[in-house]
Structure formats: structure tokens, C-alpha cells
Design an enzyme around this catalytic site. Structure first.
Site, PDB file in Angstrom:
ATOM      1  CE1 TYR A 182      -3.727  -2.355   0.271  1.00  0.00           C
ATOM      2  CE2 TYR A 182      -2.802  -3.055   2.383  1.00  0.00           C
ATOM      3  CZ  TYR A 182      -3.711  -3.231   1.349  1.00  0.00           C
ATOM      4  OH  TYR A 182      -4.601  -4.268   1.387  1.00  0.00           O
ATOM      5  CB  THR A 183       3.720   2.392   1.952  1.00  0.00           C
ATOM      6  OG1 THR A 183       4.565   1.236   1.903  1.00  0.00           O
ATOM      7  CG2 THR A 183       2.850   2.312   3.208  1.00  0.00           C
TER       8      THR A 183
END
EC number: 5.6.2.2
Length: 800
Positions: free
Chosen positions: A119-120
Site C-alpha cells: 500500500y505504501t
């Protein structure tokens, strides 16, 4: 394949394998390199991102891709260890200058976990590129990766002293490191001064590098601790939160925490402070709130209206992570070994690394410039005989033949011939000819400059200084942490630690003590107290939880017990034996108890023994910080014992009563103030195996009541007493009988608040009103109140 079997002892194998493992952990995992301030996994992450073009000037890229690159090429370990290290490099509350910029949830100062790497997104920060700058110019050594498929750097060029600026922490086999972050501008300025003055002292360096500069700010106390750490690599400072007062409505106020110590978990800190409030360990706090938002950290501690904010703040400094001790342990890998290093050693190691990096880069640049110069000279020569060169090329069979002909005919080198045959036709214009001449001049100047750097050490240092100044100018930021020279003494008022509450203190003759709420006491009444069989209430009185109890024993010792440390027990229940609080001897008995509020000098204690010794000591002498053992208040001789202690606010009369009915009354001003270890002086002149049964203060509104072993009670008025001098025989208060003479077993001074008496015989308790006991003359034996034939001899008496 034949097997090779070695016969080795288990001890040797374990020692050898653990040694190898330890060396690996020390060098390859937990400790940073002094040159670039990075651990291997951090270095691999930054290099992998740089190699793949995931740089500051490009778009963000999924963290998972970087983690995959690092694991696949350089770091064959779990993805979580790589991602955790990557996340830490992006956390601005861990690093003074982040080396990775990350989009998405990268954790928090509350120790919340970051979002999953899918996600990052991340990329190198602008400053981290200064760590990697010129890495492609053979500035540092490369080694094969774990599977020999590619190369990785042993260290990064590190154009700034990253170890000091971002610090490091880690634990390995037998070694640990704790290097605090520092201010970039200060560290670079200190490094520049070291370059100019290699023999600079720590005191001089500290004019520029003032101390750590934590990303979370805070107040650092203890210059001497910083100095010691910079000299030896080890030192200790105090780091406390920045706390300000803020007014609220209705006259109340709150403490606002805007900065906390480095690596303190904010949510745990808030929870701890709230637990101290809920457990009533500190009084005056109404509520604790975490008001942190995107504008910054903020913890609000709301106080009661009349609360002592300074003492509450000091209590929290002492009992929570609002203040911590930070221990320097500046261990880093230097020349392949872990080493405890001071500030000068770290700067020296970094400078030596930079000298090597700049030297290698200069050699590389010089080699490239000389190669280019050689090509430019060949092109210029070719253009000067352009028609011949063109004719030669046109008459050649192919490219290789053309190159060979150029080398043979005009003495061009192989490299020059290659450049000539690759020359495009548009480059034959006058403009490009002039450009070559200009480039030739520039290359001549560059080569001269580069050779000067290699030949002149001062010129090389000047390059390092210029580049450091450039980084300082570009990335300079203000200091976040404030440094104070001295460590503040923490003073905490008692009322902050202990809620003020009126309670009932009780002590029994057998040594059971307790504090009881006034509600429990009022609901039960005095007579309902919980007692063991044969035990009796010695004393009860109203005290405050902020008071201190002094319990005196027959061996001339006293116990110092804060009231709030006594167990809160209901009135009907048995108290806690004194020996469970402070250990005393098996044959040691309590004789009296008093509570002290402030141990003021005007008050004093009178202590009297059975064999007629007495002393006077000021109340202030009894104050102590030791709670765990009995303390001496009077030196008592063998076969003697303390029978009573009286607390007085000023000098007045005391009366002494003996077993054979003698009485002596004199003023306490005859007694000098003595130390607690003194034995005292003679109180009364005893004769014929007589002993003292009572020593108490008395005034003209009092009466004296006494009881004999035969069950007779006698009460006399104050006027019967005759004031005399200390150590005299005194007057007789009993009528001497030849057969079964009366002997006093207990006596007491009747005060205005006394209304009842309780006389204890061997098998009976006799209750009565004091007013019902008529006043007697001096030479009488009183009236019988207990039939000793039925209930045994009288043993003691108390008044209520």
C-alpha cells in the site's frame, strides 16, 4: 562422493560457530559503519533504490518493489526486516533527517504499525542522494552480492557525517550502540573546524556541536554528561519533555506537553500518566487527553483548581517517561571492528573516508578527462587534414580498414581512429571545430585542477570543505532540542503524591495498626474495633493521609511510617501488625504513637523509661527518609525499657508516678534538647526496687487517676501535686499498709476530652465514667472497683 567425517568436541564446535555468528551479527546486521552511519540493510535499501532510479526527482514507487529488489539482489532475509528498516528511514520522529520519503501510513510515534508494503510508496529523499552521490565514479569499493550475480558497495560515499546527524541504535552479540542524532549544520561546522584544526579539543568542538538534537525536540540537561560522551563514547544526560502551562476557565489550568523525549511511545506515556491519576498516585489531575493532530504533538493534562502545577509536573518527570535518562554508547564499525568512539574519533574516521572518496573520484574524473582530451586532440588533428582523411576513408574497404589506415598513415591511436570514423558529417562545420577548441581548453584547465587536487592535500581538503558547506547551506535547519547545563533537581511536595484525606489511625497494645475511613469509623463506633483475643486499643485519633506516623517501642526505637503507606482497613477488621511494615524484634512492644505534619522545631518529645531516665528531643530530629527499619530515639540500658513518649508544643509541667506511689512534678525546661542516640538524665530518685509506671504532661485543669494491683482506683486533683526539681524523691500518694500494701500498676492524666476509663484485670474489663470517681486526698488508697479474688489482679488501664 566420499564423506569427510571430523571428530570435534562439542565445546570447540559451539565456540567456533558462535564466534562466526557473532562476527556476522556485529559486522553485517546490528552496528553502523562509522563512515556512512548505515547498517548493511539500510545501505542495501538506499543503493537498490538509487540503482533502480527511485530517486528524489522521480515519482513515488511501491515499497514492495524496493523490498523485492533488496531481497532478490542484496539481502537474502525476510521481507519484514527489510520493510521495517525501510520504514524507519522514513520516520521523522526517529531520524533527524529522513533518508526515504514515504507516501501512506509509515507508522506513528504511538508505535502504530505501518501499512503493508503493497500500500505504501517511497522514494529517496533529497538529502539521501548526497550519501550516494558519485558512487558510480569508483569512489568506494564494491563486493559480490550473496550469490555472485552482481556487486554491492561496502560503504556509501556519504557526502555528510550521517552517523552523527541521524544517530543509530542497535544490539548485537556482546555489543550495543546508542548514538543520538545531531543538528546537521552544527555537525558540519564542527567537521569544518576539525579540518582546519586537527588538534581541536572537545571543549572547542562543543562550541559548534553543542549536543544531541533529537527529532522529537525536548530539553537535554547535563553538559558534563555530553562532554564525557564526546570524550569517551559513553555518557549520560537527562531528556525531559517540553511542558507549558495554559490557563482554563474558572481559574483552572492545564499542562501542555508539546515535545517528548526521544524514542518515547506517546500513547504509552499518556496511558501511564492517566494510570497515575486513576490509581491516586498523584493528586490534582482531572483528566489526561491526547490532542495530537496534523499540526503537531500535544498532550493536555488538566489540573484541579488549586493544584500545585509545578509539583505535579515534577512528579510526572520522576514517575513517567515525561523525563528519561539517555545513555550514550557510541559504538560503530571502524576498520572492520566494533569500536567505542568519541566525537573526535568519529569525525576523524569520517574525514579519512571523505579524503579517500574525493581522491578516488578525482582520479576517476582525471582519467575520464584525459581520455576525452585524447579524443578531442585526435578530432582536431583530423579536422586539420580533413580532405586527406575523407579521401582515405572513401578508399577504405570497410570501417576496420579505415581505422587501420588512419593509424598507419597519420599515427592516430586506436581510440582516436574510432572517434574519427564515427564522426557525423554535420560535425565538420566551423562551429563544431571551434567547440572542439573550446572543449580542449576547458579540459586542459580541468586536468590541471584535478592533478592539483591529487598532488596538493590542502586543495583536496578545500574540496571537501566546499562540498560540506554546500550541503550545510542547502539542508540547514534550526535546532529542535534545547540544551541546559545542569540537571534540574526534582522536588515533589507531599500533597501532590498523596490525596489529602482525614482518616482514623488506631494502634493496639499488641502492635496492630491501621488507617480507617471516617465513614467506616462513624458507622461502627470505637468499641466495635477489630481486635485479637487479649489485645486492647492503645490509641486512636484523626490524622491526615499526608501526615507521618511515629510509632515508639519499649526498646527506645521508633518507626517512621507515612500515613498513606498504612493499609486502609475497615474499623471492624483486624489491623496490620507493625512488624509487617517495619521489622521489629519478637519481644519489642509498642508504647505510643504520634502523627507529625511538618516536624517543626518548636515541638519536642519527652521520652521516659521504667528505671527513671528521661530525655527531651526536638521533633525536627525525627524526620528521615528511611522507612524500612527501626530508628533509635533513646539509648535504653539493659533491664530497662521505654514506658511512654509525650509530644509537647512548649515547655510545661510533667508528672512522674511510681509503682510504690511516689510522685514527682517538674517543668520540662529542666531538660536540655539532646540527640536521638542520647541516654537521657535521671527523672526521679527511685528507692527500694521501685519503678516508674507513668510519665505524662499535666496542667492545672487536669487530674490524675491511678489503679492498684488490688483493684482500687484513686483520683487526685492537680493541686495535690507539688512542683519540685528533677531527680528528687517526690511525694507519697498512697497510704502504706503492712499487710497487702497497694502498688500502682497504671496511671494516667485526665484531660478535658477524657470521659471514660477501662480497667483490665486478668479475667475482666471494668468500664466506668471518670466523673464518678471522686477526688481523694493525698494519703489514701482510693476505692475498690474490681474484686481481684474473682477477676484476678489489675494489669492496665486506658482512658477514652
Amino acid at each position: 562422493m566420499s564423506e569427510i567425517i571430523q571428530d570435534l568436541s562439542l565445546e570447540d564446535v559451539i565456540g567456533d560457530r558462535f564466534g562466526r555468528y557473532s562476527k556476522y551479527i556485529i559486522q553485517e546486521r546490528a552496528l553502523p559503519d562509522v563512515r556512512d552511519g548505515l547498517k548493511p540493510v539500510q545501505r542495501r535499501i538506499l543503493f537498490a533504490m538509487y540503482s533502480s532510479g527511485n530517486t528524489y526527482d522521480k515519482n513515488f514507487r511501491k515499497s514492495a518493489k524496493t523490498v523485492g529488489d533488496v531481497i532478490g539482489q542484496y539481502h537474502p532475509h525476510g521481507d519484514s526486516s527489510v520493510y521495517d528498516a525501510m520504514v524507519r528511514l522514513s520516520q521523522d520522529w526517529k531520524l533527524r533527517h529522513v533518508l526515504i520519503e514515504m507516501h501512506g501510513n509509515n507508522g506513528s510515534i504511538d508505535n502504530d504499525p505501518p501499512a503493508a508494503m503493497r500500500y505504501t510508496e517511497a522514494k529517496l529523499s533529497q538529502l539521501s542522494e548526497e550519501l550516494l552521490r558519485d558512487i558510480n565514479k569508483e569512489t568506494v569499493s564494491f563486493i559480490p552480492n550473496y550469490d555472485d550475480t552482481t556487486l554491492e558497495p561496502m560503504v556509501l560515499p556519504a557526502r555528510f557525517p550521517n552517523l552523527l546527524i541521524n544517530g543509530s541504535t542497535g544490539i548485537s552479540s556482546g555489543y550495543a550502540t546508542d548514538i543520538p542524532p545531531h543538528n546537521l549544520a552544527e555537525v558540519i561546522q564542527g567537521t569544518l573546524k576539525y579540518i582546519d584544526q586537527p588538534d581541536i579539543t572537545i571543549n572547542q568542538l562543543m562550541k559548534y556541536i553543542k549536543g544531541p538534537d533529537f527529532p522529537t525536540g525536548g530539553i537535554i540537561q547535563g553538559i558534563e554528561g555530553i562532554k564525557k560522551a564526546y570524550e569517551t563514547g559513553k555518557g549520560k544526560v537527562v531528556v525531559r519533555s517540553r511542558v507549558d502551562e495554559e490557563p482554563l476557565r474558572s481559574g483552572r489550568k492545564q499542562l501542555i506537553v508539546t515535545e517528548i523525549p526521544y524514542e518515547v511511545n506517546k500513547s504509552s506515556l499518556v496511558k501511564k500518566i492517566d494510570e497515575l491519576r486513576a490509581d491516586k498516585k498523584v493528586d490534582g489531575i482531572v483528566e489526561v487527553r491526547d490532542e495530537t493532530d496534523r499540526t503537531g504533538l500535544r498532550i493536555a493534562i488538566e489540573l484541579k483548581k488549586d493544584a500545585n502545577s509545578e509539583s505535579i509536573k515534577n512528579y510526572l518527570y520522576k514517575n513517567s517517561d515525561l523525563q528519561i535518562s539517555y545513555n550514550f554508547n557510541m559504538v560503530a564499525i571502524s576498520e572492520g571492528r566494533p569500536k567505542l568512539m568519541g566525537l573526535r574519533e568519529i569525525i576523524e574516521s569520517y574525514l579519512n573516508h571523505q579524503i579517500e572518496v574525493v581522491t578516488n573520484r578525482t582520479r576517476y574524473d582525471l582519467e575520464q578527462a584525459e581520455k576525452r582530451m585524447h579524443i578531442v586532440e585526435g578530432l582536431m588533428k583530423a579536422l586539420s587534414i580533413l580532405d586527406e582523411v575523407i579521401a582515405l576513408i572513401r578508399n577504405s574497404k570497410n570501417k576496420k580498414d579505415a581505422k587501420d589506415n588512419l593509424v598507419a598513415e597519420y599515427d592516430f591511436t586506436e581510440a582516436q581512429a574510432e572517434a574519427i570514423v564515427m564522426l557525423q558529417l554535420y560535425r565538420l562545420t566551423n562551429t563544431d571545430i571551434e567547440a572542439l577548441k573550446k572543449e580542449h581548453e576547458e579540459l586542459e584547465a580541468l586536468i590541471k585542477e584535478l592533478r592539483n587536487i591529487l598532488d596538493n592535500h590542502e586543495a583536496l581538503l578545500a574540496v571537501i570543505k566546499d562540498e560540506l558547506n554546500e550541503i550545510k547551506k542547502k539542508f540547514k535547519v534550526d535546532r529542535l532540542s534545547t540544551i541546559e547545563a545542569e540537571i534540574s533537581e526534582i522536588k515533589i511536595d507531599k500533597e501532590v503524591m498523596v490525596p489529602s484525606e482525614e482518616v482514623i489511625l488506631s494502634l493496639t497494645q499488641h502492635g496492630y495498626i491501621k488507617r480507617t475511613s471516617t465513614r467506616s469509623f462513624n458507622a461502627s463506633g470505637v468499641t466495635e474495633i477489630g481486635l485479637k483475643d487479649g489485645d486492647r486499643l492503645l490509641k486512636h485519633e484523626s490524622v491526615n493521609t499526608q501526615d507521618t506516623v511515629l510509632v515508639f517501642t519499649n526498646k527506645g526505637r521508633y518507626l517512621f511510617i507515612p500515613v498513606h503507606k498504612l493499609a486502609d482497613i475497615r474499623w471492624k477488621e483486624l489491623g496490620q501488625h507493625i512488624s509487617q511494615i517495619v521489622p521489629i524484634d519478637e519481644d519489642e512492644e509498642v508504647v505510643n504513637v504520634y502523627n507529625e505534619k511538618d516536624f517543626k522545631n518548636e515541638a519536642f518529645y519527652i521520652m521516659a523509661t521504667k528505671n527513671g531516665m528521661i530525655k527531651k528531643s526536638s521533633a525536627s530530629q525525627f524526620k528521615t527518609t528511611r522507612f524500612n527499619k527501626p530508628l533509635i530515639n533513646m539509648k535504653v540500658k539493659d533491664k530497662d525499657e521505654l514506658i511512654n513518649v509525650v509530644r509537647l508544643e512548649s515547655d510545661q509541667l510533667i508528672t512522674v508516678l511510681t509503682h510504690k506511689g511516689m510522685s514527682l512534678t517538674y517543668s520540662t525546661n529542666e531538660l536540655s534538647d539532646t540527640g536521638l542516640r542520647a541516654a537521657g538524665v535521671k527523672s526521679i530518685n527511685l528507692k527500694d526496687e521501685d519503678y516508674v509506671v507513668m510519665t505524662e504532661d499535666v496542667n492545672d485543669s487536669d487530674s490524675i487517676i491511678m489503679v492498684t494491683q488490688r483493684g482500687a482506683m484513686k483520683r487526685i486533683d492537680f493541686n495535690v501535686l507539688q512542683e519540685a526539681k528533677r531527680a528528687q524523691r517526690g511525694i507519697t500518694l498512697l497510704k502504706e499498709l503492712k499487710k497487702k500494701p497497694h502498688r500502682i500498676v497504671a496511671g494516667a492524666v485526665v484531660k478535658e476530652n477524657h470521659t471514660k476509663y477501662i480497667v483490665f484485670s486478668q479475667h475482666h474489663e471494668e468500664y466506668g465514667n471518670i466523673d464518678d470517681v471522686h477526688l481523694s486526698e493525698q494519703y489514701t488508697n482510693g476505692s475498690f472497683i474490681i474484686d481481684t479474688d474473682d477477676f484476678g489482679e489489675v494489669e492496665s488501664m486506658i482512658l477514652e
